[in-house]
Design an enzyme around this catalytic site. Structure first.
Site, mmCIF file in Angstrom:
data_model
loop_
_atom_site.group_PDB
_atom_site.id
_atom_site.type_symbol
_atom_site.label_atom_id
_atom_site.label_comp_id
_atom_site.label_asym_id
_atom_site.label_seq_id
_atom_site.Cartn_x
_atom_site.Cartn_y
_atom_site.Cartn_z
ATOM 1 N N GLU A 111 0.826 -1.211 0.000
ATOM 2 C CA GLU A 111 0.000 0.000 0.000
ATOM 3 C C GLU A 111 0.856 1.255 0.000
ATOM 4 O OE1 GLU A 111 -0.497 -2.683 1.906
ATOM 5 O OE2 GLU A 111 -2.344 -3.425 1.009
ATOM 6 N N HIS B 226 -11.716 -5.412 7.988
ATOM 7 C CA HIS B 226 -12.536 -5.228 6.787
ATOM 8 C C HIS B 226 -13.777 -4.388 7.058
ATOM 9 C CE1 HIS B 226 -9.996 -8.623 5.697
ATOM 10 N NE2 HIS B 226 -10.373 -8.501 4.444
#
Lengths: 374, 322
Positions: free
Chosen positions: B59, B128
């Protein structure tokens, strides 16, 4: 090629100029000295060192808050910088004062960050030299992204010497341990990006010796990522120039990335705020001072008859003039207006920020009025 | 046309890719797969691997390389696969992306969009279902926006890409599949809040995934005799203080509803602004209905943890008891 025994094991150390100033043949690196302005290299080494010593003096006089000295690393920086073409882009750390000067960035503008008049100091697009990055390793990913843009602009492997572009990212030995640097290596490798990683292994990350960061020489890491790595004598300006020139040419032609490890030594402490005597011996520093990059180039130019005393005295005059210019220029750096931070935080200043700016200005004005009336 | 939010985002990005060759998408699994939520479905096929880039798994690399691309003149749109996976990129976002314009005194412009599916309610595993908006809203130099409808998704993603400021674009993943009418006319600037329901007695302020829940609560409160105004904040940084304050000056009561945990959150900021600019108009303290100050719970508990209609109605009652 020479073998220099270091704590981190044997790795070929490519060299074109020995510490005693003798030119040497290397199996890998070559430099046609008729095409190289060796006198310009020497001049830039001297000017870079003078910039550094003047900045340290300015810091001691209270004119700068801090200065990260590059003493001992002049050859690595000047050699690498002389391999660049105008269209290439440079991503420095915060110690590449020599690269900046060779690139044509006004040396006075390097002082602003350390004087506290600015967080940057120059327009990166003027000389294709980015602003200093203080967060270790962060700039390696910017270099990768910029190189992705270069590829998408068809400015790699076109065969047009004015168009093909490489990116030169500087990093230190400490940055080798950062995750972001390793991500940058992966991205550059898998996309075969036109980027050259130039690692000045000055052997100390503040107080951490190279052995804290790695058990193998930095150059050898490249193989694990799938691109070439080479270790050069970072105090040999000719070797640094030759290695960087080769790597940048390969990058521009579409041959992908290279990691260059320039083995050198940070002769001074990490910055003017650091005390190197707490973590390393004077003897070690002394030993590296014996491999000084300027002395060997001076000897080389003299013995080869490439420069005469007039040249050296002219360089000394240029150096004195630079010092004078820095002393005056530093003190003349414009103070930042209080509008500055508000102005450039966003492209479109939000209403809330505009409100805060007005409130601050009104407050300052009211304080001035109250002082005036007393 | 009726589109899900996923399709609306897909079409919005398609149009941006069509209208500006400098726009490119970059993220994990966004090309061949079309993204784990299929938000970028079909775009790599139509625009090529150079413009819809399947990135390595990193990322920081996604955001760091987007910064470099922007320095070269591109307008990258990054996808972070899930809210809880943005943290490896936070160094690049906070120390670089947010600050480089400021550092360079305006010389370097970074029109980077970072899309992040966020929020809970989909029965997923750890990392999540998070709501990280405050980390970014607290960082000067970033814009932070979120959509609650397919129409806003369609409009706002294009506005974010067109913006010269780096923008965190939060997508309420549990609203991804709800359909809504989408037209082409952008009716509101990116930094403006929207009054999505008019009322006189109390103002509910929500954004992203809680807007729909809040509208349901407003209907229920109406049935109990309270006329409720609902504001979809849309822009979390900057905040459209004017729209919020104008409403509360009329109604005298306000609730702020978000999934992110309570302390130091958006609710605190909105409440502070209301008390500062509508102090004499308030009939009751501003109340916050939010996630609790814990890590996000196991999904079997998430419906107790997320703001729901009952908690909003209970807070409404408390407000009217003052």
């Amino acid at each position: 090629m020479a073998e220099v025994q270091t704590t981190e094991g044997n790795e070929p150390l490519h060299q074109l100029l020995t510490p005693d100033g003798t030119a040497e043949l290397d199996g890998t690196l070559s430099l046609d000295l008729t095409t190289v302005d060796v006198r310009a290299l020497y001049r830039d080494l001297v000017l870079t060192r003078r910039l550094d010593s003047e900045a340290i003096a300015l810091q001691r006089q209270g004119e700068l808050g801090l200065w990260p000295s590059l003493l001992g690393q002049e050859a690595a920086q000047v050699g690498a910088a002389h391999a660049l073409l105008d269209q290439d882009m440079v991503f420095p750390t915060y110690r590449e004062h020599g690269v900046a000067c060779c690139r044509g960035v006004d040396p006075i503008s390097l002082l602003g960050l350390f004087r506290g008049t600015t967080l940057g100091g120059w327009d990166p697009y003027d000389r294709n030299f980015n602003l200093y990055t203080l967060v270790i390793g962060a700039q390696t990913l910017h270099a990768v992204g910029y190189a992705m843009g270069v590829v998408r602009d068809d400015a790699v492997g076109s065969g047009d010497a004015d168009r093909d572009t490489a990116v030169l990212a500087f990093l230190g030995d400490g940055a080798l341990s950062e995750g972001e640097t390793n991500e940058a290596f992966i991205w550059a490798a898998t996309q075969q990006l036109p980027v050259v990683f130039f690692c000045q292994n000055n052997q100390w990350a503040i107080s951490a010796p190279y052995s804290t960061q790695s058990r193998i020489p930095a150059a050898r890491r490249a193989a694990g990522f799938g691109f070439p790595g080479i270790r050069v004598d970072g105090n040999d300006v000719l070797a640094c120039l030759a290695a960087t020139r080769d790597a940048l040419r390969r990058a521009r032609s579409g041959g992908g990335p290279t990691l260059i490890e320039a083995l050198t030594y940070r002769v001074n402490a990490h910055t003017t705020a650091d005390d190197a005597s707490r973590y390393r011996s004077a003897a070690e520093t002394e030993e590296w001072t014996g491999r000084d990059p300027l002395t060997r180039m001076h000897t080389f130019l003299s013995t080869e008859g490439l420069a005469d005393p007039d040249f050296f005295s002219d360089v000394d005059k240029q150096s004195d003039a630079l010092a004078e210019r820095l002393r005056t220029g530093c003190r003349a750096l414009a103070e930042p207006g209080t509008t500055l931070p508000f102005e450039h935080t966003y492209a479109d200043m939000p209403a809330e920020l505009r409100h805060q700016m007005r409130e601050h200005h009104d407050f300052v004005a009211s304080m001035e009025r109250s002082e005036a009336s007393q | 046309m009726m589109l899900s939010m996923v399709k609306a985002l897909n079409d919005g990005m398609r149009r941006a890719l069509e209208s500006d060759r400098r726009v490119l998408l970059i993220g994990e699994d966004i090309g061949r797969l079309g993204g784990v939520f299929r938000t970028t479905d079909g775009l790599q096929k139509d625009f090529g691997e150079d413009r819809v880039v399947d990135s390595p798994l990193g990322e920081a690399g996604i955001v760091g390389s987007a910064i470099g691309l922007a320095m070269r003149g591109y307008r990258p749109v990054c996808e972070i696969q899930f809210d809880g996976f943005v943290y490896p990129a936070v160094n690049q976002i906070i120390t670089q992306l947010a600050k480089i314009r400021h550092r360079s005194a305006g010389a370097v412009c970074l029109p980077v969009v970072i899309r992040i599916p966020f929020g809970g309610g989909i029965g997923s595993i750890e990392h999540h279902s998070e709501s990280p908006e405050t980390y970014f809203a607290h960082t000067a130099g970033l814009k932070v926006v979120t959509c609650s409808t397919p129409q806003d998704a369609h409009t706002m993603i294009r506005q974010a890409i067109a913006s010269d400021d780096p923008t965190i674009f939060l997508e309420p993943k549990r609203r991804y599949w709800a359909k809504g009418d989408v037209t082409d006319a952008p009716d509101l600037a990116l930094d403006k809040a929207r009054i999505v329901r008019s009322g006189n007695d109390i103002t509910f302020i929500a954004y992203g995934p809680t807007v729909d829940t809040t509208l349901q609560a407003a209907e229920a409160a109406e049935a109990q005799g309270h006329s409720v105004e609902v504001i979809d904040l849309r822009s979390l940084s900057p905040v459209d203080t004017e729209t919020v304050v104008d409403s509360v000056r009329r109604t005298g009561r306000a609730l702020v509803i978000h999934e992110a945990s309570l302390s130091h959150g958006m609710g605190a900021e909105i409440t502070a602004r209301i008390q500062h600019e509508a102090f004499y108009f308030l009939e009751a303290p501003v109340l916050r209905i939010t996630g609790y100050d814990t890590p996000y719970p196991p999904s079997r508990l998430e419906h107790d943890w997320l703001p729901n209609v009952e908690r909003i109605l209970s807070a409404t009652d408390r407000s009217f008891r003052y």
